[in-house]
Design an enzyme around this catalytic site. Structure first.
Site, PDB file in Angstrom:
ATOM      1  N   LYS A 129     -40.587 -18.925   6.337  1.00  0.00           N
ATOM      2  CA  LYS A 129     -40.004 -19.837   7.330  1.00  0.00           C
ATOM      3  C   LYS A 129     -38.543 -20.138   7.016  1.00  0.00           C
ATOM      4  CE  LYS A 129     -40.980 -24.318   9.480  1.00  0.00           C
ATOM      5  NZ  LYS A 129     -41.958 -25.419   9.554  1.00  0.00           N
ATOM      6  N   GLY A 131     -46.390 -23.696   8.095  1.00  0.00           N
ATOM      7  CA  GLY A 131     -46.856 -22.387   7.641  1.00  0.00           C
ATOM      8  C   GLY A 131     -48.344 -22.176   7.809  1.00  0.00           C
TER       9      GLY A 131
END
Length: 646
Positions: free
Chosen positions: A296, A360
């Protein structure tokens, strides 16, 4: 003015119905735009549908505003009392004392109770009659959910309110599978308090992923030397790895998946251990390999070291040319990481973004899962996963509590943990294709609800956050079921399927192999609930001295989920179901289920140790922050040097 409970219930019902219509038939709302309100210091009951496309407008046109269920203020309010001080919580504590006097052996003989605790929705059967609860328990849990504003909190999540308040972000994983013609502008800190249309952004990326992966599979996009790209290595850790690997294991024996993946290989590199690199790269041709780096922030230490390792692997075989990276490395990262992706050498056309409003562990329906899965199995199969998740999203937002599978499972989790004091929970899928589901749920639950303070910053005085573990049946039966039956009591989730991905009937056998598997799925919950009494053992002629060793107390709770078959659609349903169960528990416990500061602390300390270890490699004596770590680090270096010298 305080609303009456009846008025509140009517408004919540109306809100739910209208939101369901909006999600399922968005074309009816042409000319309207869905806007969440910016967070207020009081609860707001406005859910505006504005005809204005100007996202900077502070308020919608009055003629286009419909009053619906309120959303929750997610600013920190230190004076907010703990849920354990509420009358609803106290009533459940008293009720738990009564439940301790009961036994599941008797409770599951009540046919009316068993019928009440059986739900069939969206093709899924949930049987929770083997939970240590009664109709009164459900009533009390429903009262607790109302007191904790559960419907409003769910609504806030769907609308894009910043419910991840410590990071000032929404948690909009449901937008990842929203229909193309839906519109949702999450709350931001920018002008007007609203951001871009999240659903439009999602589908723009999905369209790019479809075109890219189709081109790779068709041989239109090739590697540096012109060879077709048939091997995919997905580099990531945690939520960037567990969810996609779970999908891969499910789809690789699904009949459509088997055909789609012919000639392709998908491997996952997560551990920074060099052995994992060696195993991942074994027998792969770099000229036919595409590396997908999933991070990310594009700064995760383990992932980026592995990404640099794989880049070096490509260069070692094809030469140190920037074009090698541009043709063989893909990035899945947040849009705020674009400069880091470019600095790594990745081409802009090979960068597939997701957003800061996706955590996530909730990201499998984003590019995180879409890119590696679509490369190997085709985009259509991944789209079926999204459709399954979307069906569960609609069910979660629309079904009443007694028919709402994720809501029931979440409330049961609260009941078992906080009131019956069970500290663990196990996930037991009776399907080998789901062998990675327990690990995915372990991260989803434990990273989300492994907290100790409420959103107002107060330390909880009640149990939250179970320890999750699991294993596919029947392997688990020969591993830890001894403990489940005769050691610590652990609530169990049994997951089974009516049909197998592959039928197998051995000549001379009375039942198919799948039926044989499912006999255990049906028998184990009864064994846990009933146990075996000394009287039953004596009737069987067991010697008296052995009776204490062979007595099963029973009264061990479980629930059973029965789905039609392990398909992409039903796997998508399961993913969303467990995401929503986790959110429900966090909402009731008043936690932030969408941050993970405990993970961040470990990362920081690892960086500090890394600096000390580097100095030790240069011959300096290591002096760590405490004598224990100092001794460990110096011993580690001295022993390795001793082996090299010897």
């Amino acid at each position: 003015i305080q609303d009456s409970p009846v008025a509140t219930m009517k408004r919540q019902t109306a809100a739910t119905l209208l939101l369901l219509i909006y999600i399922s038939m968005p074309s009816l709302f042409e000319g309207f735009t869905l806007h969440p309100l910016p967070p207020l210091h009081t609860r707001s009951r406005r859910f505006p549908l504005s005809s204005s496309s100007d996202s900077s407008s502070d308020s919608p046109s009055p003629s286009r505003t419909i009053s619906l269920t309120g959303q929750i203020d997610y600013t920190i309010t230190p004076d907010l009392p703990l849920v354990s001080t509420t009358p609803e919580w106290k009533a459940l504590e008293r009720h738990a004392e009564e439940i301790e006097k009961t036994h599941l052996r008797d409770m599951i003989q009540d046919s009316d109770r068993c019928e009440e605790m059986n739900v069939v929705e969206e093709g899924i059967m949930l049987d929770y009659s083997r939970q240590r609860m009664t109709s009164e328990t459900l009533d009390l849990l429903e009262s607790l959910s109302s007191a904790q504003s559960l419907p409003q909190k769910i609504s806030s999540m769907y609308r894009g309110s910043p419910i991840n308040f410590t990071e000032r972000r929404p948690a909009l994983h449901t937008a990842l599978r929203a229909p193309r013609d839906a519109v949702l502008r999450p709350v931001t800190n920018g002008p007007g308090g609203q951001g871009r249309d999240a659903v439009a952004d999602v589908h723009e990326v999905l369209d790019r992923i479809r075109d890219f992966t189709n081109a790779v599979r068709a041989g239109e996009i090739t590697g540096y030397t012109g060879k077709q790209l048939r091997n995919v290595v997905s580099v990531g850790i945690g939520g960037s790895y567990l969810g996609p690997e779970f999908l891969h294991e499910c789809l690789k024996t699904e009949p459509t998946g088997v055909n789609s993946a012919l000639g392709y290989t998908l491997r996952f590199l997560s551990n920074v251990d060099p052995v994992d690199v060696e195993r991942t790269c074994s027998e792969l041709d770099p000229e036919e390999t595409l590396i997908v780096v999933v991070s990310k922030t594009f700064t995760t230490a383990e992932t980026m070291l592995n990404a640099r390792t794989m880049r070096q692997w490509l260069w070692d075989f094809m030469g140190d040319d920037s074009e090698v990276v541009r043709r063989h490395v893909v990035a899945c990262a947040s849009e705020s990481s674009a400069s880091l992706v470019s600095d790594f050498g990745i081409a802009s056309g090979y960068f597939f973004r997701f957003w800061d409003w996706v955590g996530g562990r909730y990201s499998v329906c984003s590019a995180v899962g879409a890119v590696p899965i679509s490369l190997v199995y085709g985009f259509d199969l991944f789209e079926a996963v999204l459709e399954g998740a979307r069906s569960m999203d609609k069910h979660f937002i629309s079904a009443p509590l007694r028919k709402n599978i994720p809501m029931l499972m979440g409330l049961i989790g609260v009941w078992n943990t906080s009131f019956l004091k069970y500290r663990m929970r196990t996930t037991l899928p009776y399907a080998e294709a789901l062998l990675k589901l327990p690990a995915h749920i372990q991260q989803l639950d434990m990273e989300s609800n492994g907290k100790s303070v409420t959103r107002s910053g107060k330390r909880v005085d009640y149990l939250v956050g179970e320890v999750d573990f699991g294993e596919p049946g029947t392997n688990g039966q020969h591993s830890f079921f001894q403990l489940l039956h005769m050691g610590q009591a652990v609530p169990c989730d049994f997951i089974g399927f009516v049909r197998s991905q592959h039928d197998l009937m051995v000549d001379g056998e009375r039942l198919s192999s799948h039926d044989e598997l499912m006999t255990n799925f049906f028998a184990q919950p009864d064994a846990l609930a009933n146990g075996k009494t000394p009287e039953e053992l004596r009737e069987e002629g067991v010697e008296e001295w052995q009776i204490p060793h062979r007595t099963f107390q029973g009264n061990r709770p479980s629930m059973s989920l029965l789905l039609p078959k392990v398909t992409a659609f039903h796997v998508g349903q399961l993913l969303a179901l467990y995401e929503h169960r986790t959110a429900v528990q966090g909402f009731i416990w008043d936690l932030n289920s969408f941050d993970q500061w405990g993970v961040e602390l470990g990362k920081k300390l690892a960086v500090d140790v890394k600096d000390k270890l580097a100095r030790g490699r240069n011959g300096e004596k290591i002096d760590a922050d405490n004598p224990s770590t100092t001794r460990l680090l110096n011993y580690y270096i001295s022993q390795e040097e001793g082996e090299e010298g010897g």
